[in-house]
Design a protein around this motif. Structure first.
Motif, mmCIF file in Angstrom:
data_model
loop_
_atom_site.group_PDB
_atom_site.id
_atom_site.type_symbol
_atom_site.label_atom_id
_atom_site.label_comp_id
_atom_site.label_asym_id
_atom_site.label_seq_id
_atom_site.Cartn_x
_atom_site.Cartn_y
_atom_site.Cartn_z
ATOM 1 N N ASP A 210 0.803 -1.226 0.000
ATOM 2 C CA ASP A 210 0.000 0.000 0.000
ATOM 3 C C ASP A 210 0.837 1.278 0.000
ATOM 4 O O ASP A 210 0.288 2.382 -0.029
ATOM 5 C CB ASP A 210 -0.937 0.013 1.219
ATOM 6 N N TYR A 211 2.153 1.125 0.008
ATOM 7 C CA TYR A 211 3.023 2.301 0.123
ATOM 8 C C TYR A 211 3.999 2.417 -1.045
ATOM 9 O O TYR A 211 4.636 3.442 -1.239
ATOM 10 C CB TYR A 211 3.801 2.237 1.439
ATOM 11 N N VAL A 212 4.070 1.354 -1.846
ATOM 12 C CA VAL A 212 5.100 1.279 -2.877
ATOM 13 C C VAL A 212 5.058 2.469 -3.828
ATOM 14 O O VAL A 212 6.115 2.981 -4.242
ATOM 15 C CB VAL A 212 4.988 -0.053 -3.658
ATOM 16 N N ALA A 213 3.874 2.950 -4.162
ATOM 17 C CA ALA A 213 3.778 4.070 -5.108
ATOM 18 C C ALA A 213 4.465 5.318 -4.574
ATOM 19 O O ALA A 213 5.152 6.030 -5.312
ATOM 20 C CB ALA A 213 2.309 4.364 -5.426
ATOM 21 N N ASP A 214 4.294 5.612 -3.283
ATOM 22 C CA ASP A 214 4.922 6.785 -2.686
ATOM 23 C C ASP A 214 6.443 6.702 -2.754
ATOM 24 O O ASP A 214 7.124 7.684 -3.063
ATOM 25 C CB ASP A 214 4.489 6.933 -1.222
ATOM 26 N N LEU A 215 6.978 5.548 -2.482
ATOM 27 C CA LEU A 215 8.425 5.373 -2.476
ATOM 28 C C LEU A 215 8.985 5.428 -3.899
ATOM 29 O O LEU A 215 10.041 6.033 -4.142
ATOM 30 C CB LEU A 215 8.787 4.048 -1.802
ATOM 31 N N LEU A 216 8.286 4.817 -4.839
ATOM 32 C CA LEU A 216 8.762 4.804 -6.219
ATOM 33 C C LEU A 216 8.731 6.194 -6.856
ATOM 34 O O LEU A 216 9.421 6.449 -7.842
ATOM 35 C CB LEU A 216 7.936 3.830 -7.060
ATOM 36 N N LYS A 217 7.935 7.088 -6.286
ATOM 37 C CA LYS A 217 7.846 8.450 -6.815
ATOM 38 C C LYS A 217 8.863 9.397 -6.175
ATOM 39 O O LYS A 217 8.943 10.561 -6.557
ATOM 40 C CB LYS A 217 6.437 9.004 -6.589
#
Length: 293
Positions: A210-217
C-alpha cells in the motif's frame, strides 16, 4: 551471559544468498512455476516462504521438476519458512514445522523464523506473548538439533524482543527479517542486530503493497535511477544490498525477476547513499511489532 551457540549464524553466513525470491501473497502454481523457473535460470538460489503464505504445498509440487530442469539438487538452493503466529507455543511449533517439511517435500529446511513476536488470539499487550515466543524458539532449537532445520531466527522482532530472547536461548538467532526501505530505514534495530551477530534481512524493500507508489515516486531515488540508467525499484534493492542486508523482492511478473536480479550489479556512490539516507520519513508501511509485549 554465556556465549551462545553460533551454528545457525555460521550456516546462514556460509550458505544464504543475498537475494531471494519472495513469495508473499503468491499462491498460483503457474505463476510460481514461471517466476521460479526464470529465477533459477538467472542464478537465484534462494526462496522465501512462510506457513501463512499458504504456498508451501505448491512449492513442494513444482520444485522437484524445476530443480531437475536446471540440473540443481536440494543442496543447491536455500529455503526459508516461518512459523505462523497461530502455531506458536509448546507442541504446536514442532507439529507445524513437520507439516511444512511434508508440504515442501524436503528432508530439511535451511532457515525457519518465528514470523511475529505475538501469538494469534492474544492481545498485543498480553504477557503470555513472551511465554509462547520462548516456547516456540526452544522447539526450533530442538528441531535444529534433530537436523530437521539447519538454522533458526526471527522476524519482526524489536530490540526488546531480541534482548529477552538472547537471555533465554541456547542458539544465537541467525536472522531478523524486518521491514526496511529508505523511507523506513530501521537503523537502530539494524545496528543492534549487527552488534549481536544477527544478520538483518530486509523485506518490503519497495515499501510494501500500500506504500510502494509513494516510495517509487521519491525524487531523490528517481534521480539516482536516471544516473544509473535503471529503475527506481532496482535502486531501492541496491540500497538494501549496499547496507549488507539480504533482500527478498517478490513479484508475479517474470520480467521483474531479471530486473530485481540486476540490483546486485548497481554500485551506489557515497554521495548517492547519503542522498538516500536523507529521505528517511519513518513511514512504516507494514504491521507494527513494537506494540507486542
Amino acid at each position: 551471559m554465556p556465549k551462545l551457540d553460533s551454528r545457525a549464524a555460521d550456516y546462514v553466513k556460509e550458505r544464504m544468498p543475498m537475494i531471494g525470491v519472495g513469495t508473499y501473497q503468491v499462491r498460483s502454481e503457474s505463476i510460481l512455476t514461471d517466476t521460479i523457473d526464470e529465477a533459477f535460470k538467472l542464478g537465484y538460489r534462494f526462496i522465501d516462504t512462510a506457513q501463512i503464505y499458504r504456498n508451501e504445498a505448491v512449492l513442494g509440487r513444482i520444485l522437484p521438476d524445476l530443480l531437475d530442469k536446471h540440473s540443481l539438487t536440494r543442496e543447491d538452493i536455500f529455503i526459508t519458512s516461518k512459523v505462523s503466529p497461530v502455531n506458536q507455543g509448546k507442541g504446536k511449533t514442532s507439529k507445524s514445522v513437520l507439516k511444512s517439511l511434508e508440504e515442501l517435500k524436503m528432508p530439511y529446511i535451511d532457515l525457519v523464523l518465528i514470523h511475529w513476536p505475538g501469538t494469534s488470539r492474544l492481545k498485543s499487550n498480553h504477557k503470555d506473548n513472551a511465554k509462547f515466543r520462548a516456547e516456540t524458539y526452544a522447539e526450533l532449537e530442538d528441531l535444529m538439533g534433530q537436523g530437521k532445520i539447519r538454522s533458526i531466527g526471527v522476524s519482526n522482532y524489536e530490540i526488546n524482543h531480541l534482548e529477552t530472547l538472547l537471555e533465554q536461548c541456547r542458539i544465537l538467532p541467525a536472522v531478523n527479517q524486518c521491514e526496511c526501505h529508505p523511507h523506513f530505514r530501521n537503523t537502530q534495530l539494524a545496528e543492534y542486530c549487527k552488534k549481536k551477530g544477527i544478520h538483518f534481512q530486509a523485506y518490503s524493500s519497495l515499501g510494501g503493497p500500500d506504500y510502494v507508489a509513494d516510495l517509487l515516486k521519491d525524487e531523490a531515488i528517481n534521480k539516482i535511477a536516471k544516473t544509473h540508467k535503471t529503475t527506481t525499484a532496482v535502486i531501492l534493492l541496491a540500497w538494501g544490498l549496499a547496507q549488507g542486508y539480504s533482500i527478498l523482492p517478490r513479484t508475479e511478473k517474470v520480467k521483474r525477476i531479471g530486473e530485481n536480479w540486476s540490483a546486485k550489479e548497481v554500485k551506489l556512490s557515497e554521495e548517492e547513499m547519503k542522498s538516500i539516507e536523507s529521505i528517511d520519513k519513518s513511514n512504516k508501511a507494514c504491521w507494527d511489532p513494537s506494540v507486542v509485549v
